[in-house]
Design a protein around this motif. Sequence first.
Motif, PDB file in Angstrom:
ATOM      1  N   TYR A  58       0.080  -1.425  -0.118  1.00 27.77           N
ATOM      2  CA  TYR A  58       0.062  -0.113   0.028  1.00 27.77           C
ATOM      3  C   TYR A  58       1.219   1.279  -0.341  1.00 27.77           C
ATOM      4  O   TYR A  58       2.040   1.215   0.779  1.00 27.77           O
ATOM      5  N   ALA A  59       0.251   2.588  -0.817  1.00 25.69           N
ATOM      6  CA  ALA A  59       0.744   3.632  -0.639  1.00 25.69           C
ATOM      7  C   ALA A  59       0.956   3.782   0.531  1.00 25.69           C
ATOM      8  O   ALA A  59      -0.339   3.945   1.897  1.00 25.69           O
ATOM      9  N   ASP A  60       2.172   4.688   1.813  1.00 25.34           N
ATOM     10  CA  ASP A  60       1.765   5.100   2.934  1.00 25.34           C
ATOM     11  C   ASP A  60       0.296   5.882   2.837  1.00 25.34           C
ATOM     12  O   ASP A  60      -0.397   5.778   4.056  1.00 25.34           O
ATOM     13  N   SER A  61      -0.525   6.648   2.497  1.00 22.77           N
ATOM     14  CA  SER A  61      -1.450   8.013   2.976  1.00 22.77           C
ATOM     15  C   SER A  61      -2.465   7.064   2.599  1.00 22.77           C
ATOM     16  O   SER A  61      -3.827   7.467   3.105  1.00 22.77           O
ATOM     17  N   VAL A  62      -2.313   5.199   2.072  1.00 23.98           N
ATOM     18  CA  VAL A  62      -4.314   4.610   2.322  1.00 23.98           C
ATOM     19  C   VAL A  62      -4.126   2.950   3.413  1.00 23.98           C
ATOM     20  O   VAL A  62      -4.466   3.198   3.828  1.00 23.98           O
ATOM     21  N   LYS A  63      -2.563   3.738   4.006  1.00 26.11           N
ATOM     22  CA  LYS A  63      -2.219   2.790   5.018  1.00 26.11           C
ATOM     23  C   LYS A  63      -3.519   2.812   5.850  1.00 26.11           C
ATOM     24  O   LYS A  63      -3.900   3.532   7.223  1.00 26.11           O
ATOM     25  N   ALA A  64      -3.890   1.299   6.786  1.00 32.87           N
ATOM     26  CA  ALA A  64      -4.707   0.866   7.186  1.00 32.87           C
ATOM     27  C   ALA A  64      -5.938   1.945   7.313  1.00 32.87           C
ATOM     28  O   ALA A  64      -7.006   1.889   8.090  1.00 32.87           O
ATOM     29  N   ARG A  65      -6.132   2.371   5.813  1.00 30.72           N
ATOM     30  CA  ARG A  65      -7.944   2.980   5.239  1.00 30.72           C
ATOM     31  C   ARG A  65      -8.484   1.653   4.126  1.00 30.72           C
ATOM     32  O   ARG A  65      -9.555   1.283   3.996  1.00 30.72           O
ATOM     33  N   PHE A  66      -7.132   1.625   3.928  1.00 28.57           N
ATOM     34  CA  PHE A  66      -7.777   1.034   2.638  1.00 28.57           C
ATOM     35  C   PHE A  66      -7.365  -0.405   2.449  1.00 28.57           C
ATOM     36  O   PHE A  66      -6.824  -0.615   3.086  1.00 28.57           O
ATOM     37  N   THR A  67      -8.213  -1.359   1.533  1.00 28.48           N
ATOM     38  CA  THR A  67      -7.700  -3.137   1.663  1.00 28.48           C
ATOM     39  C   THR A  67      -7.670  -3.760   0.254  1.00 28.48           C
ATOM     40  O   THR A  67      -9.186  -3.418   0.011  1.00 28.48           O
ATOM     41  N   ILE A  68      -7.018  -3.984  -0.410  1.00 32.94           N
ATOM     42  CA  ILE A  68      -7.315  -4.664  -1.602  1.00 32.94           C
ATOM     43  C   ILE A  68      -7.336  -5.819  -1.286  1.00 32.94           C
ATOM     44  O   ILE A  68      -6.411  -6.544  -0.720  1.00 32.94           O
ATOM     45  N   SER A  69      -8.403  -7.126  -1.974  1.00 30.10           N
ATOM     46  CA  SER A  69      -8.268  -7.437  -2.054  1.00 30.10           C
ATOM     47  C   SER A  69      -8.682  -8.932  -3.553  1.00 30.10           C
ATOM     48  O   SER A  69      -8.768  -8.116  -4.455  1.00 30.10           O
ATOM     49  N   ARG A  70      -8.605 -10.309  -3.399  1.00 31.21           N
ATOM     50  CA  ARG A  70      -9.027 -10.923  -4.649  1.00 31.21           C
ATOM     51  C   ARG A  70      -9.692 -11.626  -4.458  1.00 31.21           C
ATOM     52  O   ARG A  70     -10.441 -12.315  -3.426  1.00 31.21           O
ATOM     53  N   ASP A  71     -11.251 -11.581  -5.050  1.00 27.83           N
ATOM     54  CA  ASP A  71     -11.664 -13.447  -5.457  1.00 27.83           C
ATOM     55  C   ASP A  71     -11.066 -13.480  -6.917  1.00 27.83           C
ATOM     56  O   ASP A  71     -11.789 -13.438  -7.742  1.00 27.83           O
ATOM     57  N   ASN A  72     -10.487 -14.985  -6.818  1.00 29.87           N
ATOM     58  CA  ASN A  72     -10.302 -16.192  -8.016  1.00 29.87           C
ATOM     59  C   ASN A  72     -11.761 -16.287  -8.524  1.00 29.87           C
ATOM     60  O   ASN A  72     -11.616 -16.387  -8.871  1.00 29.87           O
ATOM     61  N   ALA A  73     -12.128 -16.720  -7.906  1.00 29.54           N
ATOM     62  CA  ALA A  73     -13.546 -17.209  -8.341  1.00 29.54           C
ATOM     63  C   ALA A  73     -14.137 -16.620  -9.324  1.00 29.54           C
ATOM     64  O   ALA A  73     -14.817 -16.552 -10.121  1.00 29.54           O
ATOM     65  N   LYS A  74     -13.820 -15.549  -9.902  1.00 33.64           N
ATOM     66  CA  LYS A  74     -14.717 -13.683  -9.853  1.00 33.64           C
ATOM     67  C   LYS A  74     -13.855 -12.901 -10.758  1.00 33.64           C
ATOM     68  O   LYS A  74     -14.096 -12.276 -11.354  1.00 33.64           O
ATOM     69  N   ASN A  75     -12.684 -13.224 -10.890  1.00 42.89           N
ATOM     70  CA  ASN A  75     -11.202 -12.847 -11.266  1.00 42.89           C
ATOM     71  C   ASN A  75     -11.476 -11.414 -11.276  1.00 42.89           C
ATOM     72  O   ASN A  75     -11.321 -10.807 -12.113  1.00 42.89           O
ATOM     73  N   THR A  76     -11.945 -11.131  -9.989  1.00 43.70           N
ATOM     74  CA  THR A  76     -11.966  -9.969  -9.403  1.00 43.70           C
ATOM     75  C   THR A  76     -11.097  -9.271  -8.634  1.00 43.70           C
ATOM     76  O   THR A  76     -10.784 -10.141  -7.477  1.00 43.70           O
ATOM     77  N   VAL A  77     -11.408  -8.093  -8.592  1.00 41.11           N
ATOM     78  CA  VAL A  77      -9.956  -7.317  -6.990  1.00 41.11           C
ATOM     79  C   VAL A  77     -10.704  -6.407  -6.896  1.00 41.11           C
ATOM     80  O   VAL A  77     -11.290  -5.497  -7.604  1.00 41.11           O
ATOM     81  N   TYR A  78     -10.504  -6.425  -5.925  1.00 36.98           N
ATOM     82  CA  TYR A  78     -11.399  -5.676  -4.867  1.00 36.98           C
ATOM     83  C   TYR A  78     -10.210  -3.826  -4.308  1.00 36.98           C
ATOM     84  O   TYR A  78      -9.471  -4.394  -3.727  1.00 36.98           O
ATOM     85  N   LEU A  79     -10.613  -3.068  -3.701  1.00 40.36           N
ATOM     86  CA  LEU A  79     -10.293  -1.729  -2.881  1.00 40.36           C
ATOM     87  C   LEU A  79     -11.351  -1.462  -1.552  1.00 40.36           C
ATOM     88  O   LEU A  79     -12.470  -0.459  -2.557  1.00 40.36           O
ATOM     89  N   GLU A  80     -11.488  -1.977  -1.297  1.00 35.57           N
ATOM     90  CA  GLU A  80     -12.081  -1.061  -0.012  1.00 35.57           C
ATOM     91  C   GLU A  80     -11.814   0.131   0.223  1.00 35.57           C
ATOM     92  O   GLU A  80     -10.526  -0.078   1.235  1.00 35.57           O
ATOM     93  N   MET A  81     -12.603   1.189   0.979  1.00 38.14           N
ATOM     94  CA  MET A  81     -11.288   2.042   1.015  1.00 38.14           C
ATOM     95  C   MET A  81     -12.963   2.668   2.314  1.00 38.14           C
ATOM     96  O   MET A  81     -14.002   2.864   2.190  1.00 38.14           O
ATOM     97  N   ASN A  82     -11.721   2.745   3.317  1.00 40.92           N
ATOM     98  CA  ASN A  82     -12.600   3.056   4.844  1.00 40.92           C
ATOM     99  C   ASN A  82     -12.008   4.863   4.991  1.00 40.92           C
ATOM    100  O   ASN A  82     -11.355   4.628   4.446  1.00 40.92           O
ATOM    101  N   SER A  83     -12.854   5.343   6.004  1.00 39.22           N
ATOM    102  CA  SER A  83     -11.922   6.699   6.273  1.00 39.22           C
ATOM    103  C   SER A  83     -11.912   7.895   5.432  1.00 39.22           C
ATOM    104  O   SER A  83     -10.827   8.207   5.321  1.00 39.22           O
ATOM    105  N   LEU A  84     -12.573   7.621   4.283  1.00 38.58           N
ATOM    106  CA  LEU A  84     -11.699   8.612   3.644  1.00 38.58           C
ATOM    107  C   LEU A  84     -11.753   9.411   3.403  1.00 38.58           C
ATOM    108  O   LEU A  84     -12.784  10.523   4.274  1.00 38.58           O
ATOM    109  N   LYS A  85     -11.168  10.358   2.888  1.00 38.68           N
ATOM    110  CA  LYS A  85     -10.683  12.060   2.829  1.00 38.68           C
ATOM    111  C   LYS A  85     -10.933  12.807   1.586  1.00 38.68           C
ATOM    112  O   LYS A  85     -10.563  12.085   0.717  1.00 38.68           O
TER     113      LYS A  85
END
Length: 113
Positions: A58-85
């Motif tokens: 992660y970039a330092d600016s988003v650490k602890a707020r954003f989470t990247i994950s992947r669902d291989n069954a759906k061939n999809t990557v997600y970016l969960e963004m919390n505490s948005l500024k």
Amino acid sequence: VQLQASGGGLVQAGGSLRLSCAASGSIANIALMAWYRQTPGKQRDLVATITSGGSTNYADSVKARFTISRDNAKNTVYLEMNSLKPEDTAVYYCNAWADRLYWGQGTQVTVSS
């Protein structure tokens, strides 16, 4: 490889959004996928990466707020963004490294103060 990004929108500061990047085509050779973001007149900056093995960065600016994950069954990557500024406001792009670098279209994220 084709990439379809979605999930952007308008949210108030402190809110959350989840971006999705669906991959299709020759996806078996994808080694890494990433999210970048860009504001007008500035370069495209790395937000987060995830390897085929699930390692993340992660970039330092988003650490602890954003989470990247992947669902291989759906061939999809997600970016969960919390505490948005407001400074998270940008066009967000996903990309994939396979035989070469592929980019998806951007999705606009706007965070109001």
